[in-house]
Scaffold this active site. Structure first.
Site, PDB file in Angstrom:
ATOM      1  N   SER A 129       0.841  -1.196   0.000  1.00 26.61           N
ATOM      2  CA  SER A 129       0.000   0.000   0.000  1.00 26.61           C
ATOM      3  C   SER A 129       0.878   1.249   0.000  1.00 26.61           C
ATOM      4  CB  SER A 129      -0.925   0.017   1.214  1.00 26.61           C
ATOM      5  OG  SER A 129      -1.765   1.152   1.187  1.00 26.61           O
ATOM      6  N   GLY A 131       0.692   3.306  -3.139  1.00 23.99           N
ATOM      7  CA  GLY A 131       0.666   3.798  -4.502  1.00 23.99           C
ATOM      8  C   GLY A 131       2.052   3.931  -5.112  1.00 23.99           C
ATOM      9  N   LYS A 183      -4.353  -7.112   3.520  1.00 24.90           N
ATOM     10  CA  LYS A 183      -4.455  -6.023   2.539  1.00 24.90           C
ATOM     11  C   LYS A 183      -5.895  -5.841   2.072  1.00 24.90           C
ATOM     12  CE  LYS A 183      -2.846  -2.892  -0.353  1.00 24.90           C
ATOM     13  NZ  LYS A 183      -3.786  -2.759  -1.462  1.00 24.90           N
ATOM     14  N   HIS A 186      -7.546  -3.947   4.773  1.00 24.00           N
ATOM     15  CA  HIS A 186      -7.010  -2.581   4.666  1.00 24.00           C
ATOM     16  C   HIS A 186      -7.808  -1.797   3.629  1.00 24.00           C
ATOM     17  CE1 HIS A 186      -4.581   0.316   2.382  1.00 24.00           C
ATOM     18  NE2 HIS A 186      -3.852   0.529   3.473  1.00 24.00           N
ATOM     19  N   ASN A 187      -8.031  -2.404   2.463  1.00 21.53           N
ATOM     20  CA  ASN A 187      -8.750  -1.717   1.402  1.00 21.53           C
ATOM     21  C   ASN A 187     -10.215  -1.504   1.755  1.00 21.53           C
ATOM     22  OD1 ASN A 187      -6.285  -1.961   0.138  1.00 21.53           O
ATOM     23  ND2 ASN A 187      -7.116  -2.719  -1.782  1.00 21.53           N
ATOM     24  N   GLU A 190     -10.285   1.410   3.884  1.00 24.74           N
ATOM     25  CA  GLU A 190     -10.057   2.548   2.992  1.00 24.74           C
ATOM     26  C   GLU A 190     -11.364   2.989   2.335  1.00 24.74           C
ATOM     27  OE1 GLU A 190      -8.125   2.611  -1.370  1.00 24.74           O
ATOM     28  OE2 GLU A 190      -6.727   2.001   0.212  1.00 24.74           O
ATOM     29  N   TYR A 191     -12.143   2.037   1.830  1.00 29.32           N
ATOM     30  CA  TYR A 191     -13.452   2.355   1.254  1.00 29.32           C
ATOM     31  C   TYR A 191     -14.302   3.119   2.274  1.00 29.32           C
ATOM     32  CZ  TYR A 191     -13.578  -0.611  -3.019  1.00 29.32           C
ATOM     33  OH  TYR A 191     -13.378  -1.157  -4.260  1.00 29.32           O
ATOM     34  N   LYS A 261     -12.313  -1.544  -7.758  1.00 32.77           N
ATOM     35  CA  LYS A 261     -11.608  -2.727  -8.277  1.00 32.77           C
ATOM     36  C   LYS A 261     -12.018  -4.008  -7.564  1.00 32.77           C
ATOM     37  CE  LYS A 261      -7.536  -0.443 -10.184  1.00 32.77           C
ATOM     38  NZ  LYS A 261      -6.056  -0.361 -10.208  1.00 32.77           N
TER      39      LYS A 261
END
Length: 469
Positions: A129, A131, A183, A186-187, A190-191, A261
């Site tokens: 993570s 980017g 991960k 984690h995402n 994030e959302y 995604k």
């Protein structure tokens, strides 16, 4: 020919940046890509003195690497990962290591671990993570796989990872698909946080009718408070960006059809499988879905017009302060939901996750990094078996201190007609979690009435059924 310490397959921006990061830390690195232009870009971007080589040949690539080989795949999830593995296998040896650094679904990672173990190849699923910039200057990395094999990777990963208080934001997390699972969650978090921020923005933009400059300054100020985080920081930067062609704030020219995604959806789906409530993440996925119905929303607004009241302008500063505290309340409960999911998943899938380590490596480099993660790390240090971060006394006090604010903000959204799906879900989660008695006893009675599904009683042990009619 010099043998290289590490290799990466896939020389897009992420792959090139991570290799250059490793080269900065004095590792000899090799890259493989079928696109000759990407190989050339790697060589061009490498600084003088860097030991960096690229090739289009899988055989030559494998021959460049020290054994046991350490190879990372940075290719799109799904079939491209299997294709890359297949192309490498003829040139690998027992004990070599393949690391999937993409956002693969954790079930695919488990399959690949098993398949490659039969060939004595170690397979790691590793979430990365941060980017493109993170890859170049320090990401947060979440590896899972064989613990002994990780020692081959540790010096490189610890060198290139982001640092917080001198501590690298990478740690061996557990066996199998532990890294990709962490991960994924984690995402999902994030959302949730992105949706919460967008709702706070909407309250100020449409509700209070604040200027773009005022909203931008508000987020900039918030980034110097307990809300300090990467997502708040970039929100302030996004709101400050002016379009070169029109002279207007760029955010006002961007379509509201959101894309995704799939990792947020995976988090929600798996949470339902594990029966772990993550309503803020669920709401965030739902809001991205509903955003795609643009034409229907336009027609619905004509059919159901509403006018946002204007009487709030006189106490806008007080409302902004309430939104700030409500947002922090909701962020804390969103992290709580994701971390609770990790705890249940660790037990279910035998990951043996240490949530203190998870909070530690999320403090820097990653998209959901925030100052509150140090508080979480300390909470898990005090009690590694903590079932939910909200049950930590210090975290709980932070939540209670902002309870009044989120209630007032949710009421405000209802009165204004502004959708606050994530903020409302955050409050509902909190109220449900702290309720010793829920009305689900009535649901159990209904289920038994129409389907003879049976129920438990509070006054005696056993399973019961009643002939209700």
């Amino acid at each position: 020919m010099e043998l290289h310490d590490f290799g990466i397959v896939g020389l897009g921006v992420m792959g090139r940046n991570l290799l250059l990061n490793m080269a900065d830390h004095h590792f000899a690195v090799a890259g493989l890509d079928l696109d000759t232009e990407k190989v050339a870009s790697l060589k061009t971007e490498a600084s003088e003195g860097h030991r960096v080589h690229g090739t289009n040949s899988a055989e030559e690539f494998a021959g460049m690497l020290k054994t046991p080989r350490a190879i990372m795949l940075l290719v799109p999830a799904g079939k491209p990962v299997d294709s890359a593995i297949h192309s490498l296998l003829p040139f690998l040896e027992s004990g070599d290591i393949i690391i999937d650094g993409g956002n693969s679904q954790f079930t695919d990672t488990d399959r690949r671990v098993t398949e490659l173990a039969e060939k004595n190849i170690h397979f790691f699923g590793m979430g990365i993570s941060g980017g493109e910039k993170g890859a170049r200057f320090g990401p947060s990395m979440m590896p899972g796989g064989n613990k002994e094999a990780y020692e081959r990777l540790r010096p490189i990963f610890e060198a290139v990872a982001a640092k917080v208080n001198g501590e690298p934001c990478v740690e061996y997390l557990g066996n199998g698909s532990a890294g990709h699972y962490v991960k994924m969650v984690h995402n999902g978090i994030e959302y949730g946080i992105m949706q919460l921020i967008s709702e706070a923005y909407d309250l100020m933009k449409r509700g209070l009718r604040l200027s773009d400059e005022k909203i931008q300054q508000t987020f900039s100020d918030w980034d110097q408070s307990e809300l300090k985080s990467f997502l708040i920081e970039i929100t302030a930067e996004v709101l400050n960006k002016v379009d070169d062609e029109t002279g207007k704030h760029l955010v006002n020219l961007i379509s509201d059809r959101a894309r995704a995604k799939g990792t947020g959806k995976w988090t929600s789906q798996n949470a339902m499988d594990l029966q772990v409530p993550v309503p803020v993440i669920d709401a965030a996925v739902m809001m991205r879905d509903i955003s795609t119905y643009k034409n229907e929303r336009i027609e619905a607004e004509k059919a159901f017009p509403f006018a946002i009241p204007t009487e709030y302008a006189d106490n806008a500063d007080d409302i902004i302060d309430s939104i700030k505290h409500a947002l922090y309340f909701a962020m804390l409960t969103t992290y709580a939901q994701g971390l609770a999911q990790l705890k249940v998943a660790s037990n279910t899938y035998n990951y043996d996750l240490r949530l203190e380590e998870v909070a530690k490596i999320w403090r820097g480099g990653c998209i959901i990094r925030a100052v509150c993660l140090e508080d979480f790390r300390k909470a898990y240090s005090r009690n590694p078996d903590l079932a939910n971060i909200l049950l930590d006394k210090e975290i709980g006090e932070q939540v209670i201190a902002r309870e009044k604010a989120i209630r007032s903000v949710v009421k405000l959204g209802v009165d204004m007609g502004i959708p606050l799906a994530a903020l409302m879900s955050s409050l509902a989660y909190f109220d449900s979690y702290r309720s010793a008695q829920l009305p689900t006893n009535l649901i159990q009675a209904q289920r038994d009435y129409f389907g003879a599904h049976q129920y438990e009683r509070t006054d005696r042990e056993g399973i019961f059924h009643t002939h209700w009619d």
